[in-house]
Motif scaffolding. Structure first.
Motif, PDB file in Angstrom:
ATOM      1  N   THR A 165       0.834  -1.205   0.000  1.00 49.18           N
ATOM      2  CA  THR A 165       0.000   0.000   0.000  1.00 49.18           C
ATOM      3  C   THR A 165       0.866   1.252   0.000  1.00 49.18           C
ATOM      4  OG1 THR A 165      -1.818  -1.126   1.124  1.00 49.18           O
ATOM      5  CG2 THR A 165      -1.808   1.265   1.237  1.00 49.18           C
ATOM      6  N   SER A 211      -2.373  -3.778  -3.622  1.00 49.09           N
ATOM      7  CA  SER A 211      -3.049  -2.881  -2.692  1.00 49.09           C
ATOM      8  C   SER A 211      -4.446  -2.529  -3.187  1.00 49.09           C
ATOM      9  CB  SER A 211      -2.232  -1.599  -2.492  1.00 49.09           C
ATOM     10  OG  SER A 211      -2.962  -0.667  -1.725  1.00 49.09           O
ATOM     11  N   THR A 213      -6.465  -0.781  -1.430  1.00 45.29           N
ATOM     12  CA  THR A 213      -6.638   0.618  -1.040  1.00 45.29           C
ATOM     13  C   THR A 213      -6.232   1.541  -2.176  1.00 45.29           C
ATOM     14  OG1 THR A 213      -6.241   0.113   1.299  1.00 45.29           O
ATOM     15  CG2 THR A 213      -5.954   2.392   0.612  1.00 45.29           C
ATOM     16  N   ARG A 286     -11.711  -5.663   8.911  1.00 43.59           N
ATOM     17  CA  ARG A 286     -12.039  -4.236   8.939  1.00 43.59           C
ATOM     18  C   ARG A 286     -13.415  -3.992   9.564  1.00 43.59           C
ATOM     19  NH1 ARG A 286      -8.246  -4.198   4.876  1.00 43.59           N
ATOM     20  NH2 ARG A 286      -7.154  -2.214   4.501  1.00 43.59           N
ATOM     21  N   HIS A 333      -7.793   0.686  10.800  1.00 39.25           N
ATOM     22  CA  HIS A 333      -7.920   0.763   9.340  1.00 39.25           C
ATOM     23  C   HIS A 333      -8.972   1.791   8.917  1.00 39.25           C
ATOM     24  CE1 HIS A 333      -5.471  -2.835   9.492  1.00 39.25           C
ATOM     25  NE2 HIS A 333      -5.348  -2.802   8.191  1.00 39.25           N
ATOM     26  N   ASN A 387      -7.925   2.683   5.620  1.00 43.98           N
ATOM     27  CA  ASN A 387      -6.610   2.413   6.188  1.00 43.98           C
ATOM     28  C   ASN A 387      -6.240   3.538   7.131  1.00 43.98           C
ATOM     29  OD1 ASN A 387      -4.182   0.826   6.314  1.00 43.98           O
ATOM     30  ND2 ASN A 387      -4.517   0.327   4.165  1.00 43.98           N
ATOM     31  N   CYS A 388      -5.186   3.340   7.908  1.00 39.80           N
ATOM     32  CA  CYS A 388      -4.648   4.392   8.782  1.00 39.80           C
ATOM     33  C   CYS A 388      -3.273   4.744   8.272  1.00 39.80           C
ATOM     34  CB  CYS A 388      -4.584   3.914  10.236  1.00 39.80           C
ATOM     35  SG  CYS A 388      -6.181   3.868  11.055  1.00 39.80           S
TER      36      CYS A 388
END
Length: 420
Positions: A165, A211, A213, A286, A333, A387-388
């Motif tokens: 990611t 990824s 994301t 999640r 996340h 995500n974080c």
């Protein structure tokens, strides 16, 4: 007479100017290092700070940096994090690089004294990411070996960064930079090459990296540039072009075996398995994280539980869960959930206010930097929905360092006299 300039170049008066130049190039070097090497990034930023303090005109430069709204905004967020850490019961823990990273815009604004240095820093980042992208393609075709971690984590194929990611989002930033410059480019040949490079970056994210994301973030970016490409067309044409671009991207995802397996088919299947079987799939984890995080938020909604307190709170909430180890994670996340859980509604309000102020500031930039930084904010906002990023070194430093170039680039906006 011939020897005099040589003696003057080694005079004490020349040393502060040399120190400033070293600081400037260390700052540029940090942009090249951040995609691939954490220790080198830290060392270069530390050297940048030291030599900036020793360099010529340190007082006026740091005063101007202190007065910059970008630097003040990050320092305000650092104060929020420190206050959040101090309110944790017992001995407060040092918030570490979370706070240190907030000082980088102040430091870099003291050495990037004009737009040339901002452009050099962005060029260093673009070159570093381009090289990692080329290495990714070389891994795919067998010219370079895959990393050893692939044997244990097959989804790390073709990644040069520590994690896919990180590489996916940085590659998207590269693609956005190319498209933004292409929109402002007058040479058809250079514009063509820039668009091709942007396409290569998008293909790397869609087909080589794992990824999801980054895959999902690509959609708002495609919509943005479709809208920008039709800037001088009637509103209905812009809407039609944007919708067409999104439909085309959706068709590519649906027809591509890689994307269909990884996104189109897997997301609904993982959600169903979690709802019916409580299976710890990527999507299921999640959903569990988000549900438990809402419970954590409800226990301390106003000021939160304190910095770095989401993880112990989540572990405590999961004690009674039958398969708790499979659902454990370092963060929820979801960026906003993490902020409201640790800094509360008050912290979230300050964060959103700073984000809005940043957007308004970026709107004052001249092309192509206005488009580049608008896309950077879009990437981090949309990626933060699944995500974080603030808790990860590479994500955090990439965002902060790139934003730290805005003060230098803002000078080109003033010289442009407000041209679109």
């Amino acid at each position: 007479m011939l020897d005099r300039p040589r003696r003057e170049s080694h005079s004490p008066r020349a040393l502060p100017h040399t120190a400033l130049r070293i600081a400037q190039w260390c700052g540029v070097g940090a942009f090249a290092a951040v995609p691939i090497n954490k220790p080198a990034t830290n060392i270069l930023l530390a050297l940048c700070t030291v030599f900036s303090l020793l360099g010529a005109g340190a007082g006026p430069r740091w005063q101007a940096s202190w007065n910059n709204p970008i630097a003040k905004g990050f320092l305000l967020w650092a104060a929020v994090l420190v206050a959040s850490a101090l309110r944790v019961p017992g001995t407060p823990s040092w918030p570490g690089s979370f706070v240190l990273a907030c000082a980088y815009p102040l430091i870099l604004a003291s050495v990037f004294v004009d737009e040339r240095w901002g452009k050099r820093a962005l060029a260093a980042f673009a070159i570093a990411v381009s090289l990692t992208m080329l290495a990714s393609y070389a891994m795919q075709v067998g010219l370079l070996p895959q990393r050893a971690v692939v044997s244990a984590a097959p989804n790390m194929r073709n990644t040069v960064f520590k994690e896919y990611t990180q590489q996916g989002l940085s590659t998207l930033i590269l693609g956005c930079m190319c498209m933004a410059i292409a929109l402002a480019e007058t040479s058809k040949r250079r514009r063509f090459y820039l668009v091709v490079l942007a396409g290569i970056a998008a293909a790397n994210v869609l087909f080589l990296l794992g990824s999801r994301t980054a895959d999902l973030v690509l959609m708002p970016l495609v919509a943005y540039f479709a809208w920008r490409l039709a800037a001088r067309r009637p509103a209905w044409v812009r809407v039609l072009l944007t919708v067409t671009a999104l439909v085309a991207l959706g068709a590519i995802a649906y027809l591509s075996p890689v994307m269909r397996t990884r996104v189109v088919a897997s997301l609904p299947a993982e959600t169903t398995r979690y709802v019916e079987e409580a299976s710890p799939t990527a999507t299921g984890i999640r959903m569990q994280l988000w549900r438990r995080s809402l419970e954590i938020v409800s226990d301390a909604p106003l000021f939160g539980h304190g910095l770095d307190q989401w993880r112990p709170a989540y572990r405590a909430a999961m004690q009674a869960h039958g398969d708790k180890d499979a659902f454990l994670a370092g963060h929820p996340h979801q960026e906003l959930l993490l902020i409201v859980a640790e800094q509360g509604i008050v912290g979230l309000a300050i964060y959103l206010a700073l984000l809005i102020a940043l957007v308004l500031h970026v709107r004052k930039l001249a092309p192509p930097w206005r488009d580049t930084y608008t896309c950077l904010i879009v990437i981090y906002v949309f990626a933060g929905l699944a995500n974080c990023l603030w808790g990860d070194f590479t994500h955090r430093h990439t965002f902060v360092l790139l934003i730290a170039c805005v003060p230098a680039l803002m000078k080109s906006a003033r010289s442009a006299g407000g041209r679109a």
